[in-house]
Design an enzyme around this catalytic site. Structure first.
Site, PDB file in Angstrom:
ATOM      1  N   GLY A  83      39.624  26.552  40.039  1.00 42.18           N
ATOM      2  CA  GLY A  83      38.431  27.358  40.326  1.00 42.18           C
ATOM      3  C   GLY A  83      37.911  28.136  39.144  1.00 42.18           C
TER       4      GLY A  83
ATOM      5  N   ASN B  42      40.296  36.718  38.160  1.00 38.23           N
ATOM      6  CA  ASN B  42      39.563  37.413  39.220  1.00 38.23           C
ATOM      7  C   ASN B  42      39.988  38.879  39.280  1.00 38.23           C
ATOM      8  OD1 ASN B  42      38.470  34.913  39.754  1.00 38.23           O
ATOM      9  ND2 ASN B  42      39.882  34.473  41.437  1.00 38.23           N
TER      10      ASN B  42
ATOM     11  N   ASN C 107      39.034  21.885  40.824  1.00 46.73           N
ATOM     12  CA  ASN C 107      37.781  22.594  40.634  1.00 46.73           C
ATOM     13  C   ASN C 107      36.648  21.864  41.368  1.00 46.73           C
ATOM     14  OD1 ASN C 107      36.802  25.041  39.110  1.00 46.73           O
ATOM     15  ND2 ASN C 107      35.285  23.527  38.427  1.00 46.73           N
TER      16      ASN C 107
ATOM     17  N   SER D 150      35.572  27.726  35.386  1.00 49.24           N
ATOM     18  CA  SER D 150      34.705  26.854  34.569  1.00 49.24           C
ATOM     19  C   SER D 150      35.300  26.628  33.186  1.00 49.24           C
ATOM     20  CB  SER D 150      33.320  27.499  34.433  1.00 49.24           C
ATOM     21  OG  SER D 150      33.476  28.795  33.836  1.00 49.24           O
TER      22      SER D 150
ATOM     23  N   HIS E 131      41.719  39.993  33.612  1.00 51.84           N
ATOM     24  CA  HIS E 131      40.445  40.702  33.428  1.00 51.84           C
ATOM     25  C   HIS E 131      40.398  42.009  34.190  1.00 51.84           C
ATOM     26  CE1 HIS E 131      38.413  36.643  32.211  1.00 51.84           C
ATOM     27  NE2 HIS E 131      39.251  37.109  31.295  1.00 51.84           N
TER      28      HIS E 131
ATOM     29  N   CYS F  12      39.086  56.168  32.791  1.00 55.14           N
ATOM     30  CA  CYS F  12      38.107  57.031  32.130  1.00 55.14           C
ATOM     31  C   CYS F  12      37.605  56.363  30.853  1.00 55.14           C
ATOM     32  CB  CYS F  12      38.741  58.383  31.784  1.00 55.14           C
ATOM     33  SG  CYS F  12      37.594  59.445  30.873  1.00 55.14           S
TER      34      CYS F  12
ATOM     35  N   CYS G  36      38.943  59.139  27.970  1.00 52.76           N
ATOM     36  CA  CYS G  36      40.367  59.373  27.633  1.00 52.76           C
ATOM     37  C   CYS G  36      41.285  58.254  28.093  1.00 52.76           C
ATOM     38  CB  CYS G  36      40.813  60.708  28.238  1.00 52.76           C
ATOM     39  SG  CYS G  36      40.998  60.677  30.031  1.00 52.76           S
TER      40      CYS G  36
HETATM   41  N1  APR Z   1      36.768  25.477  44.966  1.00 56.08           N
HETATM   42  C1  APR Z   1      37.045  25.119  43.682  1.00 56.08           C
HETATM   43  N2  APR Z   1      36.240  25.426  42.642  1.00 56.08           N
HETATM   44  C2  APR Z   1      35.113  26.110  42.913  1.00 56.08           C
HETATM   45  C3  APR Z   1      34.749  26.502  44.220  1.00 56.08           C
HETATM   46  C4  APR Z   1      35.638  26.160  45.264  1.00 56.08           C
HETATM   47  N3  APR Z   1      35.381  26.488  46.548  1.00 56.08           N
HETATM   48  N4  APR Z   1      33.560  27.160  44.156  1.00 56.08           N
HETATM   49  C5  APR Z   1      33.207  27.183  42.851  1.00 56.08           C
HETATM   50  N5  APR Z   1      34.119  26.545  42.117  1.00 56.08           N
HETATM   51  C6  APR Z   1      34.152  26.378  40.670  1.00 56.08           C
HETATM   52  C7  APR Z   1      32.804  26.222  40.012  1.00 56.08           C
HETATM   53  O1  APR Z   1      32.451  24.862  39.976  1.00 56.08           O
HETATM   54  C8  APR Z   1      33.081  26.780  38.623  1.00 56.08           C
HETATM   55  O2  APR Z   1      33.484  25.754  37.738  1.00 56.08           O
HETATM   56  O3  APR Z   1      34.705  27.555  40.151  1.00 56.08           O
HETATM   57  C9  APR Z   1      34.245  27.738  38.827  1.00 56.08           C
HETATM   58  C10 APR Z   1      33.847  29.191  38.674  1.00 56.08           C
HETATM   59  O4  APR Z   1      33.437  29.366  37.354  1.00 56.08           O
HETATM   60  P1  APR Z   1      32.810  30.749  36.894  1.00 56.08           P
HETATM   61  O5  APR Z   1      31.763  31.186  37.851  1.00 56.08           O
HETATM   62  O6  APR Z   1      32.490  30.600  35.438  1.00 56.08           O
HETATM   63  O7  APR Z   1      33.995  31.805  37.069  1.00 56.08           O
HETATM   64  P2  APR Z   1      35.252  31.958  36.137  1.00 56.08           P
HETATM   65  O8  APR Z   1      35.641  30.673  35.510  1.00 56.08           O
HETATM   66  O9  APR Z   1      36.269  32.684  36.926  1.00 56.08           O
HETATM   67  O10 APR Z   1      34.700  32.941  34.993  1.00 56.08           O
HETATM   68  C11 APR Z   1      35.645  33.373  34.034  1.00 56.08           C
HETATM   69  O11 APR Z   1      34.012  34.783  33.054  1.00 56.08           O
HETATM   70  O12 APR Z   1      32.232  35.974  33.702  1.00 56.08           O
HETATM   71  C12 APR Z   1      33.494  36.095  33.179  1.00 56.08           C
HETATM   72  O13 APR Z   1      35.156  37.765  33.397  1.00 56.08           O
HETATM   73  C13 APR Z   1      34.384  36.857  34.117  1.00 56.08           C
HETATM   74  O14 APR Z   1      36.551  36.296  34.994  1.00 56.08           O
HETATM   75  C14 APR Z   1      35.267  35.778  34.724  1.00 56.08           C
HETATM   76  C15 APR Z   1      35.299  34.759  33.617  1.00 56.08           C
END
Ligand code: APR
Length: 252
Positions: A192, A107, A218, A194, A124, A132, A135
């Site tokens: 939290g 995040n 998750n 994917s 990330h 910048c 530079c």
């Molecule tokens: N509690 C637990 N899990 C949750 C909740 C919650 N309240 N709400 C959503 N989720 C889960 C969803 O089911 C999903 O599996 O959190 C996950 C979020 O997944 P993504 O939206 O893919 O986010 P993330 O895994 O952080 O993405 C990774 O991908 O887009 C790039 O750089 C970006 O850092 C990001 C990276």
């Protein structure tokens, strides 16, 4: 007494209590209960016509720097009205009780730090800083107008959000620290996320290849779920305070 008032298996609690090193990887799901959309949730309002993959790339910034700058200015403006949620606070409590905790996040919202977590590894980058595009300087102050891409005070190049875009390499120090944590931890939480984006997604698999305990919290199953020793599906803000309470009896 009809048994513990939590669903956590005793062997898990014992392993966590005995753990010297615990690593935690969080994703957008940990901030969802603070009101921030995850990456796979549909965007809102004007931004609903775009997907993050359209905007979070060097090519998008090259093509239309002002559109990309506006999107990040919009996301940064949201930070002013959101706050850490019980999931963030439970992880801060865990870190306070476990000096051997390494908190790694994908995040960029800074909510772990606002909840009091220290030494957060931001794989990330962060929405709260800029660098910048020419530079690489990171000015501490810039003209934060939502619709005007500011110029670097050193070279005049275009400033950009200090985040990692698709196709870019991660900050090497952060990645090395995260991989070391995955290689040496007694227990690893994937919370939290994917588990779709590399190299963060490989951290859990690294733990699987050793005898570290792999735990997922998750909202729904992910590609990592089948590799986990334990998987708790539902809201991180529900599960984490209960887990920390069950492990330490912190009365969260
Ligand atoms: N509690 C637990 N899990 C949750 C909740 C919650 N309240 N709400 C959503 N989720 C889960 C969803 O089911 C999903 O599996 O959190 C996950 C979020 O997944 P993504 O939206 O893919 O986010 P993330 O895994 O952080 O993405 C990774 O991908 O887009 C790039 O750089 C970006 O850092 C990001 C990276």
């Amino acid at each position: 007494m009809n048994g513990p008032d939590h669903p956590f298996p005793a062997p898990l609690l014992e392993r966590l209590r005995a753990a010297q090193k615990i690593a935690v990887l969080t994703g957008a799901g940990v901030s969802q209960e603070s009101g921030l959309r995850t990456f796979r949730d549909p965007q809102e309002g004007f931004w609903a016509q775009y997907s993050p993959e359209d905007l979070a790339t060097p090519e998008a910034f090259e093509r239309d720097p002002r559109l990309v700058w506006e999107w990040y200015a919009h996301r940064r403006s949201q930070l002013a009205s959101v706050h850490p949620n019980p999931a963030h606070r439970a992880l801060t409590e865990l870190g306070n009780r476990l000096p051997g905790l390494t908190l790694i996040t994908q995040n960029v919202d800074g909510l772990h730090q606002r909840a009091g977590s220290r030494d957060v590894i931001e794989l990330h980058g962060t929405l709260t800083e800029v660098r910048c595009s020419a530079c690489g300087q990171r000015p501490k102050e810039w003209n934060d107008h939502p619709r005007v891409v500011p110029a670097c005070p050193d070279c005049g190049g275009l400033l950009r959000p200090d985040v990692v875009w698709f196709g870019e390499i991660l900050p090497q120090g952060a990645l090395a620290a995260a991989m070391e944590a995955a290689r040496t931890c007694d227990a690893f939480f994937s919370i939290g996320t994917s588990g779709l984006v590399e190299p963060a997604a490989s951290l859990g698999r690294t733990v699987r290849q050793r005898n570290g305990v792999l735990i997922e919290i998750n909202r729904e199953p992910t590609p990592l779920t089948p590799l986990c020793d334990y998987a708790f599906h539902g809201k991180a803000g529900d599960w984490l305070p209960r887990l920390v309470d069950a492990v330490f009896g912190s009365g969260l």
